[in-house]
Design an enzyme around this catalytic site. Structure first.
Site, PDB file in Angstrom:
ATOM      1  N   LYS A  75      40.407 -28.557  18.747  1.00  0.00           N
ATOM      2  CA  LYS A  75      40.802 -27.870  19.826  1.00  0.00           C
ATOM      3  C   LYS A  75      42.436 -28.160  20.032  1.00  0.00           C
ATOM      4  CE  LYS A  75      40.637 -27.585  24.860  1.00  0.00           C
ATOM      5  NZ  LYS A  75      39.790 -28.095  26.098  1.00  0.00           N
ATOM      6  N   SER A 130      38.272 -24.131  28.692  1.00  0.00           N
ATOM      7  CA  SER A 130      39.409 -23.774  27.645  1.00  0.00           C
ATOM      8  C   SER A 130      39.337 -24.347  26.365  1.00  0.00           C
ATOM      9  CB  SER A 130      40.745 -24.776  28.141  1.00  0.00           C
ATOM     10  OG  SER A 130      40.449 -26.249  28.161  1.00  0.00           O
ATOM     11  N   SER A 154      35.215 -27.412  30.435  1.00  0.00           N
ATOM     12  CA  SER A 154      35.990 -26.826  29.368  1.00  0.00           C
ATOM     13  C   SER A 154      35.251 -26.741  27.887  1.00  0.00           C
ATOM     14  CB  SER A 154      37.352 -27.289  29.298  1.00  0.00           C
ATOM     15  OG  SER A 154      38.115 -27.118  30.194  1.00  0.00           O
TER      16      SER A 154
END
Length: 386
Positions: A75, A130, A154
């Site tokens: 990520k 996210s 997220s």
């Protein structure tokens, strides 16, 4: 459904596959599809092939690598810093996935090298965030494993909206750079078995025999945690998922504890206060204490709490409107409980939804065992990509 991670690792360890070839295939998939999906901020082609060659050399030297040759997406551009245990176990990092770009306060979207990240089921919808690109890369089959971090949902929200498995671990159990303590590492995979393989490595439990819970596991269902206002569609899909788990003998529903207030106090003010520098944390600590007491009482009498993962279906790229996508997830960032999003089927818009499973602190193995058993007994609804 087969476990891609274990299959790849076993074949590379047995020298039936080369890690270099596995990495090259993953890079080719990314090259073909990422201009449309925009799941990656960076792709590390040459570096990935070099690392894969090192994995092949380590296998040839007799190292028993549990994740030998497994392509992993990390990520964000800084994600490689937290991937040390995965690389040591034989994973090959192929790139950094998209996260939200600047200019907006809402985080359920992503910005990749080729543009805004799109939901693999409907390009006019967001994948969530996210950990946006991570969910898309896994859902589209670009990689079997992607790392995430979860400060309010997220990992779980994009897992739900892309139709994959997303696990957030217990707060403080693994290292996190988040100064507030709200964010925990997590993972996105297509199967619970693949998420388990990740968990065993990052928790240092590779090779350990872990006792499985007795099925059915007791569970409490709550469509709204007593304070949220979820849309009917995600609630219906999550409840249908619960019914499948019950019918398959994976869970058994029990009544929630009885008290005069809602199941939990809305954690939104507490979360926002804890994230805002200079804010008075007194009310946040009060809300946390109340919810901690209620969750302690709940998990003293049952194994799982079940809710929809997100209160709405995936929204368009112009934003979520007035509804917090985190309404059902961020309570467990404030409390620190581990939580997992399991695919729960598809809405009339053609987009996936998720069922959130929450367990007592430190009980990641219970969440993963329930999810694996649900998959084994055919109680998980997936789309054609799975």
């Amino acid at each position: 459904m087969s476990a891609a991670v274990e299959g790849i690792a076993s074949a590379v360890r047995g020298r039936r596959l080369r890690a270099v070839d596995v990495a090259a295939e993953a890079l080719a998939r990314i090259e073909r599809t990422d201009p449309v999906l925009c799941a990656f901020a960076e792709v590390w082609g040459g570096e990935a092939l070099r690392r894969a060659g090192e994995v092949d050399a380590r296998v040839a030297a007799g190292e028993p690598l549990p994740l030998a040759g497994v392509p992993v997406a990390v990520k964000g551009r800084r994600g490689l810093r937290a991937a040390g245990p995965l690389l040591e176990a034989g994973c090959v990092a192929v790139g950094a996935t998209s996260v939200p770009g600047p200019g907006t306060s809402w985080q359920t979207w992503g910005l990749g090298a080729h543009g805004r990240t799109v939901n693999p089921w409907r390009a006019d919808r967001t994948p969530g965030g996210s950990s946006a690109g991570a969910a898309v890369a896994v859902a589209a089959g670009l990689v079997p494993l992607a790392t995430g971090s979860d400060g309010a949902g997220s990992v779980r929200i994009p897992a739900a909206w892309c139709g994959v498995v997303g696990l957030k671990v217990t707060g403080g159990r693994l290292p996190s750079p988040d100064r507030t303590g709200l964010a925990s590492p997590g993972v996105l995979t297509r199967t619970a078995a693949d998420a388990t393989a990740w968990w065993r490595v990052v928790s240092g439990r590779t090779g350990e025999a872990v006792a499985a819970p007795s099925f059915p596991v007791t569970a409490i269902w709550s469509p709204d945690l007593g304070f949220a206002a979820p849309a009917p569609g995600p609630v219906a899909l999550a409840r249908a998922s619960v019914d499948r788990l019950v019918d398959a003998g994976v869970v058994r529903l029990t009544r929630p504890p009885v008290w005069p207030q809602p199941l939990l106090v809305d954690p939104a003010p507490a979360w926002l206060a804890l994230r805002t520098p200079g804010a008075d944390p007194a009310d946040a600590h009060r809300v946390r204490a109340v919810n901690d007491r209620r969750l302690d009482a709940l998990f003293a009498r049952t194994g799982l709490l079940l809710t929809p993962t997100a209160p709405t279906a995936p929204h368009g790229h112009d934003g979520p409107g007035d509804v917090y996508s985190t309404a059902l997830t961020w309570a467990f960032n404030v409390s620190g409980h581990p939580a997992l999003s399991l695919p729960a089927g598809f809405g009339t818009d053609g987009c996936p939804a998720g069922l959130q499973l929450v367990a007592a602190r430190g009980q990641e193995e219970v969440l993963l065992a329930v999810a694996r058993e649900a998959e084994r007994r055919g109680a998980v609804v997936r789309g054609p990509r799975a």
